[in-house]
Design a protein around this motif. Structure first.
Motif, short mmCIF file in Angstrom:
data_model
loop_
_atom_site.label_atom_id
_atom_site.label_comp_id
_atom_site.label_asym_id
_atom_site.label_seq_id
_atom_site.Cartn_x
_atom_site.Cartn_y
_atom_site.Cartn_z
N GLU A 1 0.83 -1.20 0.00
CA GLU A 1 0.00 0.00 0.00
C GLU A 1 0.87 1.26 0.00
OE1 GLU A 1 -2.52 2.11 3.42
OE2 GLU A 1 -3.60 0.39 2.57
N TYR A 2 1.91 1.25 0.82
CA TYR A 2 2.78 2.43 0.89
C TYR A 2 3.37 2.77 -0.48
CZ TYR A 2 6.51 5.59 2.30
OH TYR A 2 7.35 6.69 2.43
N VAL A 3 3.87 1.74 -1.17
CA VAL A 3 4.50 1.97 -2.48
C VAL A 3 3.52 2.62 -3.45
CG1 VAL A 3 5.43 0.81 -4.52
CG2 VAL A 3 6.20 0.13 -2.24
N GLU A 4 2.30 2.11 -3.49
CA GLU A 4 1.34 2.65 -4.45
C GLU A 4 0.83 4.04 -4.04
OE1 GLU A 4 0.90 1.17 -7.41
OE2 GLU A 4 2.47 -0.10 -6.59
N VAL A 5 0.77 4.31 -2.74
CA VAL A 5 0.34 5.64 -2.29
C VAL A 5 1.37 6.70 -2.67
CG1 VAL A 5 -0.02 7.09 -0.25
CG2 VAL A 5 -1.23 4.92 -0.46
N VAL A 6 2.66 6.42 -2.45
CA VAL A 6 3.67 7.43 -2.80
C VAL A 6 3.83 7.56 -4.30
CG1 VAL A 6 4.89 7.25 -0.60
CG2 VAL A 6 5.62 5.81 -2.52
N ARG A 7 3.55 6.49 -5.05
CA ARG A 7 3.57 6.63 -6.51
C ARG A 7 2.46 7.57 -6.98
NH1 ARG A 7 3.41 1.21 -9.76
NH2 ARG A 7 3.85 2.66 -11.47
N GLU A 8 1.31 7.51 -6.33
CA GLU A 8 0.18 8.34 -6.73
C GLU A 8 0.27 9.75 -6.17
OE1 GLU A 8 -3.56 9.45 -8.36
OE2 GLU A 8 -2.12 7.85 -8.83
N TYR A 9 0.63 9.89 -4.90
CA TYR A 9 0.53 11.19 -4.22
C TYR A 9 1.87 11.81 -3.87
CZ TYR A 9 -4.27 9.52 -3.49
OH TYR A 9 -5.54 9.04 -3.66
N GLY A 10 2.97 11.07 -4.01
CA GLY A 10 4.24 11.60 -3.54
C GLY A 10 4.24 11.73 -2.03
N VAL A 11 4.79 12.83 -1.52
CA VAL A 11 4.86 13.03 -0.07
C VAL A 11 3.64 13.77 0.47
CG1 VAL A 11 7.38 13.04 -0.12
CG2 VAL A 11 6.13 15.20 -0.28
N ASP A 12 2.77 14.24 -0.40
CA ASP A 12 1.57 14.97 0.04
C ASP A 12 0.40 13.99 0.13
OD1 ASP A 12 2.87 17.51 0.11
OD2 ASP A 12 2.78 17.54 -2.08
N PHE A 13 0.28 13.36 1.27
CA PHE A 13 -0.69 12.29 1.45
C PHE A 13 -2.12 12.80 1.40
CE2 PHE A 13 2.61 9.84 4.15
CZ PHE A 13 3.09 9.21 3.01
N PRO A 14 -3.04 11.95 0.95
CA PRO A 14 -4.47 12.33 0.96
C PRO A 14 -4.99 12.36 2.40
CG PRO A 14 -4.22 10.04 0.33
CD PRO A 14 -2.83 10.61 0.39
N ALA A 15 -6.18 12.91 2.56
CA ALA A 15 -6.75 13.10 3.90
C ALA A 15 -6.89 11.79 4.65
CB ALA A 15 -8.10 13.80 3.79
N TRP A 16 -7.30 10.71 3.96
CA TRP A 16 -7.53 9.45 4.67
C TRP A 16 -6.24 8.86 5.22
CZ3 TRP A 16 -5.28 4.94 2.86
CH2 TRP A 16 -4.90 4.91 1.51
N VAL A 17 -5.11 9.10 4.55
CA VAL A 17 -3.83 8.64 5.09
C VAL A 17 -3.43 9.49 6.30
CG1 VAL A 17 -1.36 8.42 4.61
CG2 VAL A 17 -3.02 7.68 2.91
N ARG A 18 -3.61 10.80 6.20
CA ARG A 18 -3.26 11.67 7.33
C ARG A 18 -4.11 11.33 8.56
NH1 ARG A 18 -3.59 15.60 3.25
NH2 ARG A 18 -5.44 16.52 4.21
N GLU A 19 -5.38 11.02 8.35
CA GLU A 19 -6.24 10.65 9.47
C GLU A 19 -5.76 9.34 10.10
OE1 GLU A 19 -10.11 10.43 7.80
OE2 GLU A 19 -10.27 12.60 7.45
N PHE A 20 -5.37 8.39 9.27
CA PHE A 20 -4.86 7.11 9.75
C PHE A 20 -3.62 7.33 10.62
CE2 PHE A 20 -1.81 3.62 8.84
CZ PHE A 20 -2.47 2.57 9.44
N ILE A 21 -2.70 8.17 10.14
CA ILE A 21 -1.47 8.45 10.88
C ILE A 21 -1.78 9.14 12.20
CG2 ILE A 21 0.68 9.79 10.86
CD1 ILE A 21 0.73 9.37 7.79
N THR A 22 -2.67 10.10 12.17
CA THR A 22 -3.03 10.83 13.39
C THR A 22 -3.59 9.89 14.45
OG1 THR A 22 -3.48 12.85 12.13
CG2 THR A 22 -4.46 12.68 14.33
#
Length: 409
Positions: free
Chosen positions: A250-271
């Motif tokens: 999942e991490y690999v595909e997320v950074v391929r799509e968004y780079g370092v600017d994560f979408p809201a759902w990833v930021r919420e997960f991290i928080t």
């Protein structure tokens, strides 16, 4: 055994802090069988294999290689994955515990570029699996991993070279000159970056013959910020935490799509995950003790926690170097400008790493009674062994200085 006894997901925080996660109790043969199945499935039909450390640095390399080979992109849906890892924060420090959970699901879509996660302690097993299951002529990359001795990978690398078309190895750790020469002589394209200046993502970015989008340059820069512990870009902690808490695929595909600017759902997960992370950090910092070793202040603590933040807290309290002993028996060693020989300390206790960031697992655990003692004493024996290694390194440094002074006279 009752599965609830080894599950830590519902434990009170104080108890969770001193015990290893579920993965620690998984028998090696069961884990090996699961990893074997995953490797075989991932390599079926693949044109490229990447053996990589599954932290933010290693996985950034995978993202770049998939981009360079125009691999299929699978943008994940919002994640609800709640991994129960052994411990740590996924930072590459030679720590045997920072590995992928073998129970993670396989990638749902076959990739031309297959990912085989590996730690510094089992890289030879991953190489062996590529040699056993990959199609002849496959290209293979090894990223963010460094063998302590060539003998550890010699046979597996030879088997891989008989199968693979090209083998490239990208890294930024402290390589022994003889090991690096032997790997190159075997026929591997080895590129090792300056561990004080580059992370492996930097090395991969400049080594691949591909015109990368600017977001990959940013990805390498922000990954470097955390991997070298520069702490200048607040996004680097997000990369490291997300890489550790989610499935590597999942991490690999997320950074391929968004780079370092994560979408809201990833930021919420991290928080959400950081609430517990901060509480575990507080537990470990509260246990810290400080020791004088040859004029250096060494902070030592124990706990299942994010070692870098704990080490930073001890540095702020005056530590020149910090040791975080973890429930699975390993330890992370962090240095400062005052003490930059962490890799030498780790090398004396079955480990290695960088001058200011290293990891080890002392060879002192013979049976479960030793681990039980480790948990109930909060790592007393491990702490003592590592402090003795600090003393040896400081004494040898003083002896070298004295010899240099005599030569100058």
């Amino acid at each position: 055994m009752d599965a609830d006894l080894i599950s830590s997901s519902d434990l009170p925080l104080a108890r969770k802090s001193v015990l290893p996660g579920t993965g620690f109790f998984l028998p090696d043969d069961v884990e090996d069988d699961l990893e074997e199945q995953q490797a075989r499935a991932a390599l079926e039909g693949a044109e490229v294999a990447v053996v990589a450390d599954p932290d933010a640095d290693g996985l950034a390399c995978v993202a770049m290689i998939r981009e360079a080979y125009d691999d299929v992109q699978v943008v994940p849906e919002p994640s609800t994955d709640d991994r129960d890892e052994e411990e740590g924060d996924g930072v590459d420090d030679g720590d045997a515990d920072a590995v992928t959970d073998p129970l993670d699901e396989l990638e749902p879509t076959p990739h031309r570029v297959a990912l085989l996660p590996a730690s510094p302690h089992n890289v030879e097993e991953a190489l062996e699996r590529v040699a056993a299951y990959a199609e002849p002529g496959i290209d293979c990359f090894v990223c963010d991993l460094c063998p302590d001795r060539y003998e550890y990978v010699e046979d597996e690398l030879a088997a891989l070279l008989e199968v693979a078309g090209d083998v490239s190895w990208y890294d930024h750790h402290q390589w022994d000159d003889a090991v690096a020469e032997a790997v190159r002589d075997a026929g591997v394209d080895l590129v090792v970056g300056d561990s004080e200046e580059e992370c492996t993502a930097d090395v991969t970015l400049r080594s691949l013959a591909y015109d990368f989008d600017r977001k990959y340059e940013t990805l390498a820069a922000v990954t470097r910020d955390h991997d070298l512990w520069l702490r200048e870009d607040p996004r680097s902690d997000d990369l490291a935490d997300y890489a550790y808490w989610t499935n590597p695929a999942e991490y690999v595909e997320v950074v391929r799509e968004y780079g370092v600017d994560f979408p809201a759902w990833v930021r919420e997960f991290i928080t959400e995950r950081r609430v517990e992370k901060e509480a575990l950090i507080e537990q470990a910092v509260g246990r810290a003790k400080f020791h004088d070793v040859g004029g250096y202040t060494v902070g030592v603590t124990y706990g299942r926690c994010s070692q870098n933040e704990v080490a930073e807290a001890m540095r702020e309290e005056g530590a020149d170097a910090s040791v975080v002993v973890k429930p699975a028996g390993s330890a992370s060693i962090r240095g400062t400008d005052e003490f930059d020989r962490c890799h030498e300390v780790a090398g004396r206790v079955n480990g290695g790493g960088h001058p200011k960031a290293a990891g080890c697992k002392p060879d002192i655990y013979d049976d479960m009674l030793d681990y039980a003692h480790h948990w109930t004493t909060r790592g007393a024996v491990t702490k003592q062994v590592i402090l003795e290694a600090f003393e040896d390194v400081v004494e040898s440094s003083s002896a070298e200085t004295a010899d240099d002074d005599e030569l100058e006279e």
